[in-house]
Scaffold this motif. Structure first.
Motif, PDB file in Angstrom:
ATOM      1  N   SER A  62      18.998  87.125  60.238  1.00 57.85           N
ATOM      2  CA  SER A  62      18.319  86.110  60.699  1.00 57.85           C
ATOM      3  C   SER A  62      19.101  85.000  61.370  1.00 57.85           C
ATOM      4  N   LYS A  63      20.695  85.244  61.482  1.00 57.48           N
ATOM      5  CA  LYS A  63      21.695  84.230  62.206  1.00 57.48           C
ATOM      6  C   LYS A  63      22.803  85.290  62.673  1.00 57.48           C
ATOM      7  N   PRO A  64      23.722  84.711  63.352  1.00 57.03           N
ATOM      8  CA  PRO A  64      24.903  85.231  63.800  1.00 57.03           C
ATOM      9  C   PRO A  64      25.617  86.016  62.882  1.00 57.03           C
ATOM     10  N   ILE A  65      26.129  87.019  63.057  1.00 57.79           N
ATOM     11  CA  ILE A  65      27.118  87.948  62.108  1.00 57.79           C
ATOM     12  C   ILE A  65      28.620  87.801  62.695  1.00 57.79           C
ATOM     13  N   THR A  66      29.470  87.632  61.582  1.00 60.17           N
ATOM     14  CA  THR A  66      30.945  87.614  62.213  1.00 60.17           C
ATOM     15  C   THR A  66      31.682  88.777  61.598  1.00 60.17           C
ATOM     16  N   LEU A  67      32.256  89.505  62.715  1.00 62.00           N
ATOM     17  CA  LEU A  67      33.171  90.446  62.457  1.00 62.00           C
ATOM     18  C   LEU A  67      34.586  90.207  62.424  1.00 62.00           C
ATOM     19  N   ILE A  68      35.198  90.374  61.628  1.00 61.48           N
ATOM     20  CA  ILE A  68      36.674  89.899  61.194  1.00 61.48           C
ATOM     21  C   ILE A  68      37.485  91.190  61.734  1.00 61.48           C
ATOM     22  N   VAL A  69      38.343  90.992  62.625  1.00 62.81           N
ATOM     23  CA  VAL A  69      39.318  91.936  62.989  1.00 62.81           C
ATOM     24  C   VAL A  69      40.604  91.642  62.748  1.00 62.81           C
ATOM     25  N   PRO A  70      41.435  92.256  61.738  1.00 63.19           N
ATOM     26  CA  PRO A  70      42.726  91.812  61.115  1.00 63.19           C
ATOM     27  C   PRO A  70      43.755  91.918  61.805  1.00 63.19           C
ATOM     28  N   TYR A  71      43.695  92.028  63.206  1.00 57.49           N
ATOM     29  CA  TYR A  71      44.737  92.141  64.151  1.00 57.49           C
ATOM     30  C   TYR A  71      44.519  91.282  65.174  1.00 57.49           C
ATOM     31  N   GLY A 119      43.150  89.113  56.930  1.00 62.54           N
ATOM     32  CA  GLY A 119      41.832  89.015  57.249  1.00 62.54           C
ATOM     33  C   GLY A 119      40.879  90.044  56.355  1.00 62.54           C
ATOM     34  N   ALA A 120      41.478  90.772  55.619  1.00 62.68           N
ATOM     35  CA  ALA A 120      40.920  91.589  54.661  1.00 62.68           C
ATOM     36  C   ALA A 120      40.408  90.804  53.391  1.00 62.68           C
ATOM     37  N   ALA A 121      41.332  89.954  53.050  1.00 60.27           N
ATOM     38  CA  ALA A 121      41.229  89.027  51.787  1.00 60.27           C
ATOM     39  C   ALA A 121      40.024  87.997  52.232  1.00 60.27           C
ATOM     40  N   ARG A 122      40.108  87.533  53.547  1.00 57.87           N
ATOM     41  CA  ARG A 122      39.108  86.556  53.916  1.00 57.87           C
ATOM     42  C   ARG A 122      37.675  87.247  53.565  1.00 57.87           C
ATOM     43  N   VAL A 123      37.459  88.362  54.209  1.00 57.53           N
ATOM     44  CA  VAL A 123      35.899  89.129  53.870  1.00 57.53           C
ATOM     45  C   VAL A 123      35.857  89.418  52.462  1.00 57.53           C
ATOM     46  N   ALA A 124      37.030  89.750  51.677  1.00 59.80           N
ATOM     47  CA  ALA A 124      36.833  90.082  50.233  1.00 59.80           C
ATOM     48  C   ALA A 124      36.192  88.774  49.543  1.00 59.80           C
ATOM     49  N   ARG A 125      36.581  87.539  49.924  1.00 56.20           N
ATOM     50  CA  ARG A 125      35.991  86.332  49.515  1.00 56.20           C
ATOM     51  C   ARG A 125      34.767  85.726  49.974  1.00 56.20           C
ATOM     52  N   SER A 126      34.257  86.470  50.973  1.00 54.65           N
ATOM     53  CA  SER A 126      33.203  86.010  51.722  1.00 54.65           C
ATOM     54  C   SER A 126      31.784  86.297  51.019  1.00 54.65           C
ATOM     55  N   ALA A 127      30.825  85.347  51.114  1.00 53.70           N
ATOM     56  CA  ALA A 127      29.499  85.760  50.536  1.00 53.70           C
ATOM     57  C   ALA A 127      29.127  87.106  50.570  1.00 53.70           C
ATOM     58  N   PRO A 128      28.427  88.191  49.736  1.00 56.20           N
ATOM     59  CA  PRO A 128      27.915  89.261  50.016  1.00 56.20           C
ATOM     60  C   PRO A 128      26.597  89.387  50.436  1.00 56.20           C
ATOM     61  N   ASP A 129      26.348  88.973  51.869  1.00 60.40           N
ATOM     62  CA  ASP A 129      25.100  88.800  52.183  1.00 60.40           C
ATOM     63  C   ASP A 129      24.849  89.653  53.817  1.00 60.40           C
ATOM     64  N   GLY A 130      26.010  90.201  54.079  1.00 59.89           N
ATOM     65  CA  GLY A 130      26.052  90.973  55.375  1.00 59.89           C
ATOM     66  C   GLY A 130      26.380  90.270  56.479  1.00 59.89           C
ATOM     67  N   TYR A 131      26.673  88.878  56.463  1.00 64.62           N
ATOM     68  CA  TYR A 131      26.950  88.060  57.696  1.00 64.62           C
ATOM     69  C   TYR A 131      28.538  87.953  58.086  1.00 64.62           C
ATOM     70  N   THR A 132      29.189  88.537  57.046  1.00 68.62           N
ATOM     71  CA  THR A 132      30.719  88.478  57.268  1.00 68.62           C
ATOM     72  C   THR A 132      31.232  90.169  57.069  1.00 68.62           C
ATOM     73  N   ALA A 161      31.341  95.708  54.129  1.00 69.07           N
ATOM     74  CA  ALA A 161      30.922  94.408  53.651  1.00 69.07           C
ATOM     75  C   ALA A 161      31.755  93.869  52.475  1.00 69.07           C
ATOM     76  N   PRO A 162      31.666  92.570  52.339  1.00 71.51           N
ATOM     77  CA  PRO A 162      31.981  92.284  50.820  1.00 71.51           C
ATOM     78  C   PRO A 162      31.221  93.272  49.766  1.00 71.51           C
ATOM     79  N   ALA A 163      32.002  93.509  48.767  1.00 68.73           N
ATOM     80  CA  ALA A 163      31.242  94.316  47.461  1.00 68.73           C
ATOM     81  C   ALA A 163      29.982  93.207  47.106  1.00 68.73           C
ATOM     82  N   GLY A 164      28.797  93.881  46.601  1.00 72.22           N
ATOM     83  CA  GLY A 164      27.711  93.084  46.245  1.00 72.22           C
ATOM     84  C   GLY A 164      26.917  92.803  47.341  1.00 72.22           C
ATOM     85  N   THR A 165      26.946  93.370  48.518  1.00 70.07           N
ATOM     86  CA  THR A 165      25.997  93.109  49.755  1.00 70.07           C
ATOM     87  C   THR A 165      24.822  93.936  49.174  1.00 70.07           C
ATOM     88  N   PRO A 166      23.623  93.406  49.371  1.00 67.70           N
ATOM     89  CA  PRO A 166      22.530  94.244  49.048  1.00 67.70           C
ATOM     90  C   PRO A 166      22.305  95.519  49.618  1.00 67.70           C
TER      91      PRO A 166
END
Length: 322
Positions: free
Chosen positions: A27-36, A74-87, A255-260
């Protein structure tokens, strides 16, 4: 009996407004982290994946480059993100197979901090040299390196990258001494290769196909077990006197672990459909990569098998953490 006014307010509110329904994903924009860094093969792959998601889920996908430490930042940033599919993270075989076997400590746990969505593509690398060097094949390079130990410098897009592992493999199998010069990304490494600051590099085939058009570079071989349909005249390194030389990387979305599970299923379906789109598939094949849409379970299996192979190679070639 007196009833507190606040209770009446709460009751009135609950009757006037039904329970807030959870908004459907996305229901909102998704962010895709590219770690390079931007402009390299991982960035190119990330933008293809972003288009596939956007076209099928009807939400903008913002590609954000977060380079550093061979994709670890970049990987660490995603690991710490909310597990909601938006990162999401455009992960690579480096992130999930090489780094966990190479670094004593990481700011994330590659095995537990992420949920696999799907692989995007499988990709070998091309051995490129500065065109001023008098080498016409891998044998010429090896002969020179044996006569001049330590003189040749090879660039990689980060310590522990696929380019680093392939350079170490070349040195070990050929019995030569090569200097490793790590960069933050492929674009910088190739720029300095063209400028003559380094002598050779293993460039992922997706960008190598374009880079080979430069008069400042020459391709000597490819790291796949068989020749690439996109470069049929380019011999494999294994063909050129180093039997068994082979290592191909891959790109994939996590996605982060715990994403539905329902969110993961929706992302998987969007990406698999996107990769099967004839236009995207032709783009990937023409660049030398193999589209690899797969289920979440199949991607998890690919991660495990690449992890095991990388562990063996890192031990065999004596790579140690920085």
């Amino acid at each position: 009996m007196r009833v507190p006014c606040s209770l009446f307010v709460a009751l009135a509110s609950s009757l006037a407004c039904p329970a807030h329904a959870q908004e459907p994903f996305p229901s909102k924009p998704i962010t895709l982290i590219v770690p390079y860094t931007a402009g390299g093969p991982t960035d190119v792959m990330g933008r293809l994946a972003a288009k596939a998601i956007k076209d099928r889920l009807n939400q903008p996908v913002i590609v954000e480059n977060v380079p550093g430490a061979a994709s670890n930042v970049g990987a660490a940033r995603v690991a710490r993100s909310a597990p909601d599919g938006y990162t999401l993270l455009l992960g690579t075989s480096v992130t999930f197979a090489i780094n966990p076997n190479l670094y004593k400590s990481l700011p994330y746990d590659a095995r537990t901090d992420f949920a696999p969505v799907t692989a995007i593509a499988l990709t070998p690398s091309v051995l490129l040299i500065n065109a001023s060097l008098p080498f016409n094949d891998v044998g010429d390079l090896i002969d020179f390196a044996r006569r001049n130990p330590g003189k040749l410098r090879y660039a990689s897009y980060g310590y522990g990258s696929v380019g680093h592992l392939n350079g170490a493999q070349l040195a070990a199998r050929a019995g030569i001494d090569l200097q490793h010069i790590p960069y933050k990304g492929s674009a910088e490494a190739i720029r300095d290769l063209m400028g003559g600051y380094v002598d050779l590099a293993f460039d992922p085939v997706m960008t190598a196909v374009s880079n080979m058009k430069s008069s400042k570079l020459r391709a000597l071989g490819i790291t796949s077990a068989e020749r690439s349909p996109a470069l049929p005249r380019l011999a494999t390194i294994a063909e050129q006197g180093l039997p068994g030389f082979e290592y191909a990387g891959w790109y994939g979305i996590v996605a982060p672990a715990g994403t539905p599970p329902a969110v993961l299923d929706k992302l998987n379906a969007a990406l698999v459909a996107g990769l099967q789109d004839p236009e995207i598939a032709r783009t990937l094949i023409a660049s030398g990569t193999s589209p690899a849409p797969m289920s979440q379970q199949e991607f998890a299996s690919l991660i495990r098998s690449t992890y095991d192979k990388s562990k063996r190679l890192i031990a065999e070639y004596g790579l140690t953490p920085n």
